[in-house]
Design a protein around this motif. Sequence first.
Motif, PDB file in Angstrom:
ATOM      1  N   THR A 112       0.812  -1.222   0.000  1.00 49.31           N
ATOM      2  CA  THR A 112       0.000   0.000   0.000  1.00 49.31           C
ATOM      3  C   THR A 112       0.843   1.268   0.000  1.00 49.31           C
ATOM      4  OG1 THR A 112      -0.138   0.022   2.424  1.00 49.31           O
ATOM      5  CG2 THR A 112      -1.820  -1.222   1.230  1.00 49.31           C
ATOM      6  N   ALA A 113       2.144   1.147   0.122  1.00 47.60           N
ATOM      7  CA  ALA A 113       3.033   2.320   0.145  1.00 47.60           C
ATOM      8  C   ALA A 113       4.179   2.081  -0.831  1.00 47.60           C
ATOM      9  CB  ALA A 113       3.565   2.572   1.555  1.00 47.60           C
ATOM     10  N   LEU A 114       3.997   2.540  -2.089  1.00 50.73           N
ATOM     11  CA  LEU A 114       5.003   2.385  -3.126  1.00 50.73           C
ATOM     12  C   LEU A 114       5.377   3.749  -3.684  1.00 50.73           C
ATOM     13  CD1 LEU A 114       3.469  -0.639  -5.101  1.00 50.73           C
ATOM     14  CD2 LEU A 114       5.239  -0.725  -3.351  1.00 50.73           C
ATOM     15  N   ARG A 115       6.543   3.821  -4.299  1.00 54.47           N
ATOM     16  CA  ARG A 115       7.018   5.063  -4.909  1.00 54.47           C
ATOM     17  C   ARG A 115       7.884   4.730  -6.114  1.00 54.47           C
ATOM     18  NH1 ARG A 115      11.059   6.271   0.137  1.00 54.47           N
ATOM     19  NH2 ARG A 115      12.753   4.879  -0.472  1.00 54.47           N
ATOM     20  N   VAL A 116       8.086   5.739  -6.952  1.00 54.53           N
ATOM     21  CA  VAL A 116       8.972   5.626  -8.109  1.00 54.53           C
ATOM     22  C   VAL A 116      10.172   6.536  -7.873  1.00 54.53           C
ATOM     23  CG1 VAL A 116       9.228   6.013 -10.576  1.00 54.53           C
ATOM     24  CG2 VAL A 116       7.095   5.070  -9.677  1.00 54.53           C
ATOM     25  N   THR A 117      11.366   5.978  -8.000  1.00 54.88           N
ATOM     26  CA  THR A 117      12.602   6.719  -7.787  1.00 54.88           C
ATOM     27  C   THR A 117      13.382   6.780  -9.092  1.00 54.88           C
ATOM     28  OG1 THR A 117      12.715   6.012  -5.473  1.00 54.88           O
ATOM     29  CG2 THR A 117      14.734   6.852  -6.455  1.00 54.88           C
ATOM     30  N   ALA A 118      13.804   7.991  -9.469  1.00 62.02           N
ATOM     31  CA  ALA A 118      14.574   8.194 -10.695  1.00 62.02           C
ATOM     32  C   ALA A 118      15.765   9.090 -10.390  1.00 62.02           C
ATOM     33  CB  ALA A 118      13.715   8.814 -11.791  1.00 62.02           C
ATOM     34  N   ALA A 119      16.857   8.872 -11.119  1.00 65.79           N
ATOM     35  CA  ALA A 119      18.058   9.695 -10.981  1.00 65.79           C
ATOM     36  C   ALA A 119      17.985  10.838 -11.996  1.00 65.79           C
ATOM     37  CB  ALA A 119      19.316   8.860 -11.217  1.00 65.79           C
ATOM     38  N   VAL A 120      17.943  12.058 -11.511  1.00 72.27           N
ATOM     39  CA  VAL A 120      17.801  13.250 -12.350  1.00 72.27           C
ATOM     40  C   VAL A 120      19.129  14.002 -12.353  1.00 72.27           C
ATOM     41  CG1 VAL A 120      16.521  15.391 -12.676  1.00 72.27           C
ATOM     42  CG2 VAL A 120      15.368  13.380 -11.772  1.00 72.27           C
ATOM     43  N   PRO A 121      19.646  14.416 -13.521  1.00 65.97           N
ATOM     44  CA  PRO A 121      20.903  15.176 -13.556  1.00 65.97           C
ATOM     45  C   PRO A 121      20.814  16.458 -12.731  1.00 65.97           C
ATOM     46  CG  PRO A 121      20.333  14.411 -15.746  1.00 65.97           C
ATOM     47  CD  PRO A 121      19.150  14.116 -14.873  1.00 65.97           C
ATOM     48  N   GLN A 122      21.942  16.832 -12.166  1.00 62.74           N
ATOM     49  CA  GLN A 122      21.987  18.027 -11.331  1.00 62.74           C
ATOM     50  C   GLN A 122      21.623  19.284 -12.120  1.00 62.74           C
ATOM     51  OE1 GLN A 122      25.817  18.635  -9.571  1.00 62.74           O
ATOM     52  NE2 GLN A 122      25.209  20.437  -8.405  1.00 62.74           N
ATOM     53  N   SER A 123      21.977  19.316 -13.400  1.00 67.74           N
ATOM     54  CA  SER A 123      21.643  20.488 -14.218  1.00 67.74           C
ATOM     55  C   SER A 123      20.139  20.612 -14.443  1.00 67.74           C
ATOM     56  CB  SER A 123      22.361  20.402 -15.560  1.00 67.74           C
ATOM     57  OG  SER A 123      22.006  19.203 -16.247  1.00 67.74           O
ATOM     58  N   VAL A 124      19.426  19.497 -14.398  1.00 65.57           N
ATOM     59  CA  VAL A 124      17.982  19.524 -14.618  1.00 65.57           C
ATOM     60  C   VAL A 124      17.255  20.040 -13.391  1.00 65.57           C
ATOM     61  CG1 VAL A 124      15.968  18.066 -15.068  1.00 65.57           C
ATOM     62  CG2 VAL A 124      18.083  17.707 -16.348  1.00 65.57           C
ATOM     63  N   THR A 125      17.752  19.710 -12.212  1.00 61.72           N
ATOM     64  CA  THR A 125      17.061  20.121 -10.990  1.00 61.72           C
ATOM     65  C   THR A 125      16.997  21.639 -10.861  1.00 61.72           C
ATOM     66  OG1 THR A 125      19.133  19.976  -9.723  1.00 61.72           O
ATOM     67  CG2 THR A 125      17.750  18.010  -9.821  1.00 61.72           C
ATOM     68  N   ALA A 126      17.962  22.353 -11.461  1.00 63.63           N
ATOM     69  CA  ALA A 126      17.930  23.815 -11.380  1.00 63.63           C
ATOM     70  C   ALA A 126      16.777  24.403 -12.175  1.00 63.63           C
ATOM     71  CB  ALA A 126      19.257  24.387 -11.875  1.00 63.63           C
ATOM     72  N   ARG A 127      16.251  23.652 -13.155  1.00 65.94           N
ATOM     73  CA  ARG A 127      15.143  24.142 -13.980  1.00 65.94           C
ATOM     74  C   ARG A 127      13.786  23.610 -13.537  1.00 65.94           C
ATOM     75  NH1 ARG A 127      15.647  22.648 -19.700  1.00 65.94           N
ATOM     76  NH2 ARG A 127      16.914  20.867 -19.122  1.00 65.94           N
ATOM     77  N   MET A 128      13.779  22.844 -12.453  1.00 69.56           N
ATOM     78  CA  MET A 128      12.514  22.307 -11.957  1.00 69.56           C
ATOM     79  C   MET A 128      11.690  23.391 -11.288  1.00 69.56           C
ATOM     80  SD  MET A 128      13.464  18.578 -10.336  1.00 69.56           S
ATOM     81  CE  MET A 128      11.882  18.601  -9.479  1.00 69.56           C
ATOM     82  N   PRO A 129      10.388  23.424 -11.522  1.00 69.77           N
ATOM     83  CA  PRO A 129       9.541  24.389 -10.811  1.00 69.77           C
ATOM     84  C   PRO A 129       9.410  24.015  -9.339  1.00 69.77           C
ATOM     85  CG  PRO A 129       8.219  22.922 -12.176  1.00 69.77           C
ATOM     86  CD  PRO A 129       9.647  22.637 -12.510  1.00 69.77           C
ATOM     87  N   ALA A 130       8.933  24.969  -8.540  1.00 69.58           N
ATOM     88  CA  ALA A 130       8.801  24.713  -7.103  1.00 69.58           C
ATOM     89  C   ALA A 130       7.810  23.595  -6.828  1.00 69.58           C
ATOM     90  CB  ALA A 130       8.376  26.003  -6.391  1.00 69.58           C
TER      91      ALA A 130
END
Length: 355
Positions: A198-216
Motif C-alpha cells: 500500500t506504500a510504493l514510490r517511483v525513484t529516478a536519478a535526475v541530472p543536477q543540471s535539470v534540478t535547477a530548472r525544476m519548478p517549485a
Amino acid sequence: MRHTSYTLCIAAFALMASLTASAQTPPQPLKATAAVATAGTTTSAFDGVVEAVRQTVIAAQVPGAVIQLDVKVGDRVKAGQVLLRIDARAAEQNAAASDAQVQAARSSLDLATKDFERQQRLFQKNYISQAAMERAESAYKSAQAQANALLAQASASRTQSGYYVVRAPFAGVVSEVPVSLGDMAMPGRPLLTLYDPTALRVTAAVPQSVTARMPADPKLRIELPGLSAASAWVVPGKVQLLPTVDAATHTVQLRAELPGGVDATVAPGMFARLWLPLARSDAPGTAPGALLSVPVEAIVRRAELTGLYVLNPQGKPVLRQVRLGRATDGRVEILSGLMPGEQVVTDPQSAARVR
C-alpha cells in the motif's frame, strides 16, 4: 444508328449539367486550428524504478535449524502472523532450568527472611550481639539479590525463546524467501523479505543540471509501461527531491509516491518513467524558445515524410514537412517547421483533395 447518336447527346448534356452544378457549389471550408505555443516549458522523461516505502529484511536473531516454514513468495500476511519457526528445544530447556533455579532461590530467600526476622526479635531482647545481627541481615540481603538475579536471568531466557518464532512486523507481501526447511539459521542471516504493497514510490536519478530548472511544485506524471493503457499513467501523491547529490554521477534522486488506488499488479522492481515539465534554458517565456503543439490528427505520414497542411495567406492548404516531439493528451509537439499562430488543417484528407 440515329438512336445511338441521340443517346450519346443526352449523356453529354447530362455531364455538362452536372459539371456546371458542381462548379456553382461553393467548396466546403477546411477545418483548421492555430498552432499553440507552450512558452518556455518542455517535458522530459527520466527512467526510474518502483520501490517500496516500507520494506524489511527479516533476519535470524538466534542459531538453529528451520523446522517450520508457513509462507512462500507472493503470500500476503497479517501483522503478527507466524512466518517460520526455528528449533528451540535447547532454548526451552535452558528456560526450564532457569525457572527451576528461580524456585530454589525463592525458597532460600524465604528461609533467609524468616531467620532475619527471628534474629531481629532476639536482638531486641538483647539475646544476641550486634555482630550476629549484622551477619543475619547480610545473609538476608544476599539471598534477596541472588533471587532477583535468577529471576532476571529466567526472564531473559523466556525472551530469547520468543526469537525462535519469527512473526510479521507489519501486514504486507512476502517478496523473497532465501531459506528452506532444514536450513541452519544464524544470527544476521536473512530469512525472508517483506514489503507493504500500500506504500510504493517511483525513484529516478535526475541530472543536477535539470534540478535547477525544476519548478517549485512540479506537476509531473508517472508512466508504468508494463500496465494496460488505462492504468499506465498515474498522478503522484507526493514528490520529494533528495538534498544530496551523487558524487560519481552528479545526479539527484527524485521520488514520487504512487497513490493508494494504483493497479494491484504494481510491485517493487518494475520499470517506470517520470515525465517532468521543465523550464527551457534557451529563452524562457519568449516565443522563439517556445514549443508548439497541434492535434495528433493533423499529422500526415507518407513514406519517410512527416508533415502537416498549413493554410497560406490565400487560404490554400500547403503540405509542409515538420519534426515531431512528444505526443500526449491528443496533441503532439512540433520541434521545427512551424511558427506560432499558423493555421493547421485538422483534416488532411480534405486538404489533399483541394487543388
